[in-house]
Scaffold this motif. Structure first.
Motif, PDB file in Angstrom:
ATOM      1  N   LEU A  63       0.824  -1.206   0.000  1.00  0.00           N
ATOM      2  CA  LEU A  63       0.000   0.000   0.000  1.00  0.00           C
ATOM      3  C   LEU A  63       0.862   1.261   0.000  1.00  0.00           C
ATOM      4  N   ALA A  64       1.982   1.214   0.719  1.00  0.00           N
ATOM      5  CA  ALA A  64       2.885   2.365   0.716  1.00  0.00           C
ATOM      6  C   ALA A  64       3.465   2.590  -0.677  1.00  0.00           C
ATOM      7  N   ALA A  65       3.813   1.498  -1.350  1.00  0.00           N
ATOM      8  CA  ALA A  65       4.344   1.626  -2.711  1.00  0.00           C
ATOM      9  C   ALA A  65       3.291   2.186  -3.654  1.00  0.00           C
ATOM     10  N   ALA A  66       2.059   1.676  -3.551  1.00  0.00           N
ATOM     11  CA  ALA A  66       0.990   2.113  -4.453  1.00  0.00           C
ATOM     12  C   ALA A  66       0.592   3.555  -4.208  1.00  0.00           C
ATOM     13  N   ALA A  67       0.806   4.047  -2.972  1.00  0.00           N
ATOM     14  CA  ALA A  67       0.423   5.418  -2.625  1.00  0.00           C
ATOM     15  C   ALA A  67       1.516   6.438  -2.915  1.00  0.00           C
ATOM     16  N   ALA A  68       2.709   5.973  -3.273  1.00  0.00           N
ATOM     17  CA  ALA A  68       3.791   6.913  -3.583  1.00  0.00           C
ATOM     18  C   ALA A  68       3.388   7.805  -4.752  1.00  0.00           C
ATOM     19  N   PRO A  69       3.755   9.083  -4.728  1.00  0.00           N
ATOM     20  CA  PRO A  69       3.350   9.985  -5.821  1.00  0.00           C
ATOM     21  C   PRO A  69       3.760   9.475  -7.199  1.00  0.00           C
ATOM     22  N   GLU A  70       4.938   8.875  -7.278  1.00  0.00           N
ATOM     23  CA  GLU A  70       5.435   8.397  -8.573  1.00  0.00           C
ATOM     24  C   GLU A  70       4.690   7.161  -9.063  1.00  0.00           C
TER      25      GLU A  70
END
Length: 399
Positions: A117-124
């Motif tokens: 989820l942290a990866a998917a929420a990253a701006p990039e």
């Protein structure tokens, strides 16, 4: 002789055609796929029969890259895998930013739920399509679903439904449920309860595993296990013992040790899974052999789901004749996509939660027992949608 002549003519025709000749003469289109995982201590197996593995997941992705390039060289395409490993205490968002800086827009994520989820929420990550190849959590397909996530690994609910269908077909409708101590064990148990309700099975009793995980490598380990489990499994009459032990701390010890002579199913015994080394149908022995030559070990579920993710991109590139990440992502999500994955049929993604429809194997320690969906479980669109959250049940609201 005639077959060889026909093959030669076909090759000459293809290579001599303007489109194919142009593809082979020009610089190949390059499709770059990212692979992201987090460093962690390797899981110590309960038996030396199962070797310690420190490369689960990535080996499947590497094999799929080789498979993609086998086809790609005839179509003027080349596939590259860009691997990134986040330290145990590192930030996955930083890795996503670095991968985006390298032009990665298609990302295979071998991550647990929170890191995913942290990866998917990253701006990039907003311009990326991320393939979840590890996290089975049901809330990722429901309340916590995201538009840029597709799920290759079966959800816990899919696994539980696959198991429940088989138990119902055997008329084993009374279950004793044994649950471990971790949050993942509790989540697996939730899926089992939901499956019991759907298929009208009855959980006659539920028990929490409260003992210290036994160590059968000590001289008296088997004696301790034998006495503890015999007493622990006494209780209500049941047809089958269902174990929820994703942490693999005690489930293996339940086999042949219970008070009543009953099958053990769930995370141990008869296991619903995306992949197993006992699977030999639909050409599976072929991919087993190729994987073993490459990795020096058997393919495991994380390897298989990573292989599927990379192959999904390869299939899209073959069908669209494009290397554009947006075009490939759109095709993977679209109605014309179907992934051959050694399960007897083409696999597609559900448009309401991003989950890959797929048969679920029911594997014993040494043999494939069955494959779900079981015969007789019908659906107006696809029998595969009898496993997991169907469209009317989905709580994903972003699609």
């Amino acid at each position: 002789m005639r077959v060889a002549t026909l093959l030669t003519v076909a090759v000459v025709f293809l290579l001599g055609s303007p489109a194919w000749g142009a593809d082979l003469a020009a610089d190949p289109m390059v499709v770059r796929i990212g692979y992201l995982t987090r460093a962690e201590e390797p899981r110590i197996p309960q038996t030396f029969l199962e070797p310690v593995s420190e490369d689960e997941g990535v080996q499947g992705a590497r094999l799929a890259i080789a498979d993609n390039n086998t086809t790609g060289r005839f179509l003027g395409q080349r596939f590259e895998l860009v691997e990134a490993t986040v330290p145990e205490d590192g930030r996955v968002e930083d890795a996503v930013r670095d991968l985006a800086g390298q032009g990665i827009r298609l990302l295979v994520a071998d991550l647990k739920e929170d890191a995913l989820l942290a990866a998917a929420a990253a701006p990039e990550a907003g311009g990326m399509l991320i393939f979840n190849t590890r996290a089975p959590d049901d809330d990722l397909r429901n309340e916590r679903c995201r538009a840029n996530l597709l799920h290759l690994t079966p959800s816990r609910r899919m696994q539980a439904d696959a198991l429940a269908q088989y138990l119902a077909s055997r008329k084993w409708m009374n279950w004793l449920l044994v649950v471990g101590r971790t949050p993942q064990d509790a989540a697996y148990a939730d899926a089992i309860r939901a499956a019991a309700k759907r298929y009208r099975a009855r959980i006659v009793e539920e028990k929490r595993w409260a003992f210290e995980d036994a160590n059968r490598r000590v001289d008296t380990g088997h004696v301790t296990v034998q006495s503890e489990i015999l007493t622990f499994t006494q209780g209500a009459e049941h047809d089958v013992l269902v174990v929820a032990d994703e942490a693999d701390g005690f489930g293996e010890y339940l086999l042949y040790q219970t008070w009543l002579p009953r099958p053990v199913v769930g995370t141990h015994g008869l296991v619903p899974t995306a992949w197993s080394r006992v699977h030999e149908q639909w050409g599976a022995t072929q991919i087993h052999s190729r994987f073993e030559r490459q990795a020096g070990r058997w393919m495991r579920p994380r390897d298989y789901t990573a292989w599927m993710a990379v192959r999904a991109v390869g299939e899209a590139a073959t069908r669209t004749r494009s290397a554009d990440p947006e075009a490939l992502a759109a095709f993977v999500r679209g109605p014309d996509f179907a992934l051959p994955a050694f399960k007897g049929q083409g696999l597609t993604f559900r448009d309401w939660d991003g989950q890959l429809r797929q048969p679920v194997l029911l594997a014993g320690p040494r043999v494939l027992v069955s494959v779900s969906p079981q015969p007789g479980y019908l659906h107006q669109f696809s029998e595969l949608d009898t496993l997991g959250d169907d469209r009317p049940e989905s709580r994903c609201r972003i699609r």
